[in-house]
Design an enzyme around this catalytic site. Structure first.
Site, PDB file in Angstrom:
ATOM      1  N   ASN A 118      20.848  27.084  -1.707  1.00 28.92           N
ATOM      2  CA  ASN A 118      19.941  26.132  -1.942  1.00 28.92           C
ATOM      3  C   ASN A 118      19.383  26.249  -3.039  1.00 28.92           C
ATOM      4  O   ASN A 118      19.389  27.207  -3.934  1.00 28.92           O
ATOM      5  CB  ASN A 118      18.751  26.165  -0.986  1.00 28.92           C
ATOM      6  CG  ASN A 118      17.936  25.065  -1.119  1.00 28.92           C
ATOM      7  OD1 ASN A 118      18.331  24.125  -1.307  1.00 28.92           O
ATOM      8  ND2 ASN A 118      16.500  25.161  -1.304  1.00 28.92           N
ATOM      9  N   HIS A 120      16.310  24.928  -5.692  1.00 32.45           N
ATOM     10  CA  HIS A 120      14.846  24.521  -5.274  1.00 32.45           C
ATOM     11  C   HIS A 120      14.209  24.110  -6.996  1.00 32.45           C
ATOM     12  O   HIS A 120      14.465  25.018  -7.483  1.00 32.45           O
ATOM     13  CB  HIS A 120      14.160  25.356  -4.556  1.00 32.45           C
ATOM     14  CG  HIS A 120      12.777  24.962  -4.347  1.00 32.45           C
ATOM     15  ND1 HIS A 120      12.447  23.916  -3.343  1.00 32.45           N
ATOM     16  CD2 HIS A 120      11.528  25.290  -4.998  1.00 32.45           C
ATOM     17  CE1 HIS A 120      11.117  23.744  -3.285  1.00 32.45           C
ATOM     18  NE2 HIS A 120      10.445  24.612  -4.399  1.00 32.45           N
ATOM     19  N   SER A 147      15.477  27.198  -9.298  1.00 31.86           N
ATOM     20  CA  SER A 147      15.994  28.326  -8.675  1.00 31.86           C
ATOM     21  C   SER A 147      16.983  28.049  -7.744  1.00 31.86           C
ATOM     22  O   SER A 147      17.070  27.077  -7.049  1.00 31.86           O
ATOM     23  CB  SER A 147      14.898  29.118  -7.867  1.00 31.86           C
ATOM     24  OG  SER A 147      13.730  29.442  -8.811  1.00 31.86           O
ATOM     25  N   ASP A 156      12.227  28.222   1.682  1.00 27.68           N
ATOM     26  CA  ASP A 156      12.317  28.721   0.127  1.00 27.68           C
ATOM     27  C   ASP A 156      12.134  29.992  -0.291  1.00 27.68           C
ATOM     28  O   ASP A 156      11.496  30.406  -1.486  1.00 27.68           O
ATOM     29  CB  ASP A 156      11.464  27.367  -0.622  1.00 27.68           C
ATOM     30  CG  ASP A 156      11.741  26.139  -0.664  1.00 27.68           C
ATOM     31  OD1 ASP A 156      12.896  25.919  -0.379  1.00 27.68           O
ATOM     32  OD2 ASP A 156      11.099  25.126  -0.403  1.00 27.68           O
TER      33      ASP A 156
END
Ligand code: GAR
Length: 226
Positions: A118, A120, A147, A156
């Site tokens: 992912n 973020h 990040s 997260d």
């Protein structure tokens, strides 16, 4: 090595990219592949929104797409199960979240553990969740960033592969900061972090951390994108 470690048997990793919006990171990843900077094949672009503008980009680029909307499903579990089935059918090496704005359930994550990435828009562990740019501005931070991390069930919180940062300007608004983080940092950062993972330069450790070049990565590399 844990059994969730990605196998690198395929010479070119197959990836599924998940989007909800414009897909600006999808675009950057696709362009990095086209330029030969990232060795990967986009097997499928998945959106939870039929009208996600990023699907338009994907179709024009000749990428296979599917929209699976939650409305047709009774609950989150059955929706996530349908997503997992469709994605699993592609036998992807990696799942890449590129502005996919739904929290994925543990049941979705488990079969792909260690293989979901992912991006973020914050310098994690700061500002998990939403409205990261507004929160950085409200806090009077000097810097903000993005990040790339592996996804674990806690939102997260997975291990961070790489980070990028820029200075916050006195006249920044939430929108100007979001645009700059996306354009200057996220787009190049994501391709670089994916290359770290796809080449096996960065690998997961059994305890939830990461190795980089065979050594423990205690803190992720952070680049200035000013
Ligand atoms: C990006 O800034 C991405 O980091 C963020 O959404 C934006 C999507 O932009 N993702 C998250 O906040 C995930 N928690 P895009 O639709 O133009 O690619």
């Amino acid at each position: 090595m844990s059994d969730t470690t990605v196998n690198t048997a395929r010479a070119t990793p197959r990836i599924v990219v998940m989007i909800s919006g414009r897909g600006r990171n999808l675009e950057a990843i696709h362009q990095a592949i086209e330029r030969g900077e990232l060795n990967a094949e986009i097997a499928l672009v998945v959106s939870n929104k039929t009208r996600a503008p990023g699907l338009g980009y994907a179709r024009l680029a000749g990428l296979p797409t599917v929209a699976i909307t939650p409305h047709a499903f009774a609950d989150r579990e059955s929706y996530d199960a349908a997503l997992a089935r469709r994605i699993g059918a592609e036998a992807p090496d990696w799942i890449v979240l590129a502005g996919f704005m739904r929290v994925l359930s543990d049941a979705f994550i488990a079969p792909f553990a260690g293989r979901i990435v992912n991006i973020h828009p914050s310098l994690l562990p700061q500002y998990k969740g939403l409205h990261t740019h507004a929160r950085a501005l409200a806090a009077g931070d000097s810097h903000h960033g993005a990040s790339v991390h592996l996804v674990i069930p806690a939102l997260d919180e997975g291990p961070v592969v790489r980070q990028g940062r820029i200075r916050i300007n006195a006249d920044d608004t939430e929108q100007s900061l979001a645009d700059r983080v996306l354009d200057r940092i996220e787009r190049p950062l994501y391709a670089a972090a994916l290359a770290d993972l796809f080449t096996g330069r960065v690998t997961p450790a059994d305890d939830g951390g990461l190795y980089r070049d065979g050594a423990r990565q205690d803190t992720p590399p952070i680049m200035d994108y000013d």
